[in-house]
Design a protein around this motif. Sequence first.
Motif, PDB file in Angstrom:
ATOM      1  N   MET A  11     -24.874-102.425 -15.737  1.00 16.55           N
ATOM      2  CA  MET A  11     -26.060-100.853 -14.848  1.00 16.55           C
ATOM      3  C   MET A  11     -24.873-100.992 -13.704  1.00 16.55           C
ATOM      4  O   MET A  11     -25.171 -99.732 -13.150  1.00 16.55           O
ATOM      5  N   TYR A  12     -25.579-101.998 -12.917  1.00 12.92           N
ATOM      6  CA  TYR A  12     -24.428-102.150 -11.512  1.00 12.92           C
ATOM      7  C   TYR A  12     -23.224-102.713 -11.125  1.00 12.92           C
ATOM      8  O   TYR A  12     -23.044-102.619 -10.256  1.00 12.92           O
ATOM      9  N   GLY A  13     -22.713-102.214 -12.564  1.00  9.85           N
ATOM     10  CA  GLY A  13     -21.385-103.002 -11.764  1.00  9.85           C
ATOM     11  C   GLY A  13     -21.088-104.302 -12.038  1.00  9.85           C
ATOM     12  O   GLY A  13     -19.433-104.743 -11.242  1.00  9.85           O
ATOM     13  N   SER A  14     -21.397-104.749 -12.344  1.00  8.70           N
ATOM     14  CA  SER A  14     -21.115-106.958 -12.367  1.00  8.70           C
ATOM     15  C   SER A  14     -21.155-107.219 -13.999  1.00  8.70           C
ATOM     16  O   SER A  14     -21.492-106.407 -14.810  1.00  8.70           O
ATOM     17  N   ARG A  15     -19.911-107.551 -13.803  1.00 10.10           N
ATOM     18  CA  ARG A  15     -19.501-108.314 -15.204  1.00 10.10           C
ATOM     19  C   ARG A  15     -19.976-110.174 -15.583  1.00 10.10           C
ATOM     20  O   ARG A  15     -19.548-110.474 -16.012  1.00 10.10           O
ATOM     21  N   VAL A  16     -21.044-110.649 -14.609  1.00 15.43           N
ATOM     22  CA  VAL A  16     -21.423-112.068 -14.300  1.00 15.43           C
ATOM     23  C   VAL A  16     -22.305-112.286 -16.264  1.00 15.43           C
ATOM     24  O   VAL A  16     -22.614-111.166 -16.493  1.00 15.43           O
ATOM     25  N   ARG A  17     -22.060-113.021 -16.391  1.00 14.04           N
ATOM     26  CA  ARG A  17     -22.298-113.541 -18.122  1.00 14.04           C
ATOM     27  C   ARG A  17     -22.840-114.770 -17.529  1.00 14.04           C
ATOM     28  O   ARG A  17     -22.910-115.867 -17.819  1.00 14.04           O
TER      29      ARG A  17
ATOM     30  N   ARG B 201     -23.554-120.060 -24.628  1.00 15.54           N
ATOM     31  CA  ARG B 201     -24.188-120.087 -23.583  1.00 15.54           C
ATOM     32  C   ARG B 201     -25.267-120.592 -23.171  1.00 15.54           C
ATOM     33  O   ARG B 201     -25.966-120.342 -22.088  1.00 15.54           O
ATOM     34  N   ILE B 202     -25.648-121.296 -24.113  1.00 18.59           N
ATOM     35  CA  ILE B 202     -27.040-122.277 -23.433  1.00 18.59           C
ATOM     36  C   ILE B 202     -26.001-123.627 -23.494  1.00 18.59           C
ATOM     37  O   ILE B 202     -25.360-124.581 -23.949  1.00 18.59           O
TER      38      ILE B 202
END
Length: 302
Positions: free
Chosen positions: A100-106, A152-153
Amino acid sequence: QLGIFNGTKPLHFLRALYCVDDGYRQLRGQAAALRGCPTDSAGSRRFAAAHPALFRANGFAAHPYSQWSPPPVEAHPDPDYASLAYIGTVERTLDRLQRMYGSRVRFPIWNTEYGYITSPPKLKTNSQPYIAPNLAAYYLNWAEYISWRDPRIKSFMQYLLADPLPAKKSTDYGGFASGLLTYGYREKPTYGAFRMPLYLPVTSMRRGRSVEVWGCARPAHWSMLDAPDIPDPVKIEFRPASGRAFKTLRTLNLADPHGYLDVRVSFPSSGTVRLSWTYPSADPLLSPGRTIYSRSVALTIK
């Protein structure tokens, strides 16, 4: 590191932290102003730079307690919960808020608290059906297997080490009794299960079929650090249903630095399987040559 607790509507509060409503619309007007959020599009474009902790943290911490339910089940189904059963929802929520804020961080997710309150010492009730220690040991290994399979964990944490001291009757003399030890420091079944996990996703199979055997010799991490060039074997032991003694079915030299193993094994008959691991002869934890065991798992060959 950011963090979230599995309390009341934790994902609702996570959305509020990122200044969006439950419909994933950025807050505007008075609702935004009251919360210190951007009130216009220009403010939203500056939001990520103004709040680096929300976008540049090195991970996201969670307490995904499953209460008294099996790890993939939520006792009180609600998509706003952050239990292990809903960990995929947590991941998708984080990713959506970033986009939503243009970030692609996962964000990687760090499990920083997990465990099962047991009965005993707690009193089981209709509203709080705490589980027996043996069942908690099984659930604990199941939960770690689920966590291990999710890329992811990044961690699996046990809370507590020991049950709290029995203070008063109003706590059933148990308090948050999720410890691996009783308040008198006696081992509960969860102690051995956490020290050396074992989980088989399938325990009933046709003859000749192999099954997945997953586990971990948790103390091996330290011996591998001390002597990285020395093989560190784990034995898969089997006792047939008609037998009395366990025998080594397979020996594996650990390759994972944290002591995990994941292999497929064919078993000759119905019976019971367990893992064993022996502390090095020069073990710094004062357990030289001691052999420890996982919990035992029953198998059925059809």
